[in-house]
Design a protein around this motif. Structure first.
Motif, PDB file in Angstrom:
ATOM      1  N   UNK A   1       8.065  -1.804 -11.111  1.00 39.46           N
ATOM      2  CA  UNK A   1       7.275  -1.291  -9.990  1.00 39.46           C
ATOM      3  C   UNK A   1       6.116  -0.529 -10.614  1.00 39.46           C
ATOM      4  N   UNK A   2       4.902  -0.946 -10.306  1.00 42.57           N
ATOM      5  CA  UNK A   2       3.721  -0.474 -11.034  1.00 42.57           C
ATOM      6  C   UNK A   2       2.818   0.332 -10.104  1.00 42.57           C
ATOM      7  N   UNK A   3       2.715   1.621 -10.418  1.00 45.64           N
ATOM      8  CA  UNK A   3       1.822   2.514  -9.687  1.00 45.64           C
ATOM      9  C   UNK A   3       0.724   2.992 -10.639  1.00 45.64           C
ATOM     10  N   UNK A   4      -0.471   3.078 -10.121  1.00 41.66           N
ATOM     11  CA  UNK A   4      -1.646   3.558 -10.855  1.00 41.66           C
ATOM     12  C   UNK A   4      -2.098   2.610 -11.968  1.00 41.66           C
ATOM     13  N   UNK A   5      -1.166   2.012 -12.698  1.00 38.28           N
ATOM     14  CA  UNK A   5      -1.561   1.081 -13.766  1.00 38.28           C
ATOM     15  C   UNK A   5      -0.592  -0.086 -13.814  1.00 38.28           C
ATOM     16  N   UNK A   6      -1.138  -1.291 -13.913  1.00 36.63           N
ATOM     17  CA  UNK A   6      -0.340  -2.509 -14.033  1.00 36.63           C
ATOM     18  C   UNK A   6      -0.411  -2.978 -15.481  1.00 36.63           C
ATOM     19  N   UNK A   7       0.681  -2.799 -16.202  1.00 35.27           N
ATOM     20  CA  UNK A   7       0.750  -3.228 -17.599  1.00 35.27           C
ATOM     21  C   UNK A   7       1.929  -4.182 -17.763  1.00 35.27           C
ATOM     22  N   UNK A   8       1.651  -5.409 -18.163  1.00 37.55           N
ATOM     23  CA  UNK A   8       2.673  -6.435 -18.355  1.00 37.55           C
ATOM     24  C   UNK A   8       2.342  -7.268 -19.587  1.00 37.55           C
ATOM     25  N   UNK A   9       3.375  -7.825 -20.192  1.00 36.42           N
ATOM     26  CA  UNK A   9       3.188  -8.739 -21.319  1.00 36.42           C
ATOM     27  C   UNK A   9       3.299 -10.202 -20.896  1.00 36.42           C
ATOM     28  N   UNK A  10       3.853 -10.456 -19.727  1.00 34.65           N
ATOM     29  CA  UNK A  10       4.017 -11.813 -19.211  1.00 34.65           C
ATOM     30  C   UNK A  10       3.462 -11.903 -17.789  1.00 34.65           C
TER      31      UNK A  10
ATOM     32  N   UNK B   1       0.836  -1.201   0.000  1.00 37.89           N
ATOM     33  CA  UNK B   1       0.000   0.000   0.000  1.00 37.89           C
ATOM     34  C   UNK B   1       0.871   1.251   0.000  1.00 37.89           C
ATOM     35  N   UNK B   2       0.495   2.212  -0.831  1.00 35.12           N
ATOM     36  CA  UNK B   2       1.176   3.503  -0.861  1.00 35.12           C
ATOM     37  C   UNK B   2       0.125   4.579  -1.077  1.00 35.12           C
ATOM     38  N   UNK B   3      -0.095   5.408  -0.054  1.00 30.14           N
ATOM     39  CA  UNK B   3      -1.103   6.472  -0.113  1.00 30.14           C
ATOM     40  C   UNK B   3      -2.482   5.915  -0.464  1.00 30.14           C
ATOM     41  N   UNK B   4      -2.794   4.756   0.096  1.00 26.40           N
ATOM     42  CA  UNK B   4      -4.113   4.167  -0.091  1.00 26.40           C
ATOM     43  C   UNK B   4      -4.298   3.402  -1.377  1.00 26.40           C
ATOM     44  N   UNK B   5      -3.267   3.341  -2.225  1.00 26.59           N
ATOM     45  CA  UNK B   5      -3.368   2.633  -3.491  1.00 26.59           C
ATOM     46  C   UNK B   5      -2.379   1.470  -3.528  1.00 26.59           C
ATOM     47  N   UNK B   6      -2.698   0.423  -4.287  1.00 19.94           N
ATOM     48  CA  UNK B   6      -1.763  -0.696  -4.403  1.00 19.94           C
ATOM     49  C   UNK B   6      -0.598  -0.354  -5.333  1.00 19.94           C
ATOM     50  N   UNK B   7       0.581  -0.779  -4.926  1.00 16.18           N
ATOM     51  CA  UNK B   7       1.776  -0.728  -5.768  1.00 16.18           C
ATOM     52  C   UNK B   7       2.211  -2.170  -5.988  1.00 16.18           C
ATOM     53  N   UNK B   8       2.352  -2.569  -7.238  1.00 13.85           N
ATOM     54  CA  UNK B   8       2.688  -3.953  -7.567  1.00 13.85           C
ATOM     55  C   UNK B   8       4.170  -4.033  -7.951  1.00 13.85           C
ATOM     56  N   UNK B   9       4.900  -4.861  -7.220  1.00 13.57           N
ATOM     57  CA  UNK B   9       6.294  -5.161  -7.531  1.00 13.57           C
ATOM     58  C   UNK B   9       6.299  -6.507  -8.254  1.00 13.57           C
TER      59      UNK B   9
END
Length: 204
Positions: free
Chosen positions: A175-184, A151-159
């Motif tokens: 490290x994905x903040x606000x939007x999680x975009x991945x190809x794999x 959690x960072x400022x109430x939002x999820x951060x995906x590592x």
């Protein structure tokens, strides 16, 4: 006077006494009265604490986002253990697995070779396990992809991490903040800011 009620424990509850050498993966399905989402780590039982709203909402967001984009050969489960070895059955918050690995409605664990992605949403009581212990075990079991969510400022951060097959160690991929975009492991696009939006009802 017993101290059990003082700590919110049932005074008549008999805590399971581990056998010599610790519990095994098979024991996890046999011990009566275990709390939901009990894990086995190095032969010891690990009990889950009540989760915060952030944890629940993040799991809902990621689960729905993944379900809407999964290819046909994959499926997703929530809070199912992975039987890594006789002494370890950790339970990721979410896991993506090969659909052929499903064995039926009575299934309680997945084989690590069927798991494509393990996701841990970090809680206050699980920081060390989610940052260190569990990813090391997933990597050693050749689970190819791992996400740790904080959690960072109430939002999820995906590592996000991918397994290096030569070293059996996870390598950071972003490290994905606000939007999680991945190809794999497959094309993924999830709006992480949607975690605080009202969950749509069936009538919406």
């Amino acid at each position: 006077m017993s101290a059990a009620p003082e700590h919110g424990l049932e005074p008549r509850y008999q805590w399971p006494i581990p056998p010599a050498g610790g519990w095994t993966a098979d024991d996890l399905d046999r011990i009566p009265g275990l709390p939901p989402h009990t894990e086995l780590i190095d032969g010891s039982l690990v009990f889950a604490s009540p989760q915060r709203r952030f944890h629940t909402r993040t799991m809902w967001l990621l689960e729905n986002g993944l379900l809407s984009q999964l290819p046909d050969e994959l499926d997703i489960d929530r809070e199912m253990t992975i039987r890594i070895d006789p002494k370890n059955r950790p339970e990721p918050d979410l896991l993506v697995f090969r659909a052929e690995g499903a064995t039926g409605p009575q299934q309680t664990w997945h084989k690590p070779e069927d798991v494509v992605l393990a996701v841990e949403v970090v809680s206050d009581d699980s920081v060390e396990r989610d940052r260190d212990v569990k990813p090391r075990k997933y990597a050693a079991a050749d689970v190819r992809f791992f996400w740790r969510v904080e959690e960072e400022h109430g939002l999820p951060v995906v590592y996000s991490y991918e397994l290096d097959p030569a070293t059996h160690v996870y390598v950071p991929t972003g490290i994905h903040r606000e939007r999680l975009e991945l190809k794999e492991p497959f094309p993924i696009d999830i709006d992480l800011t949607a975690v605080n939006r009202r969950r749509p009802s069936q009538d919406d």
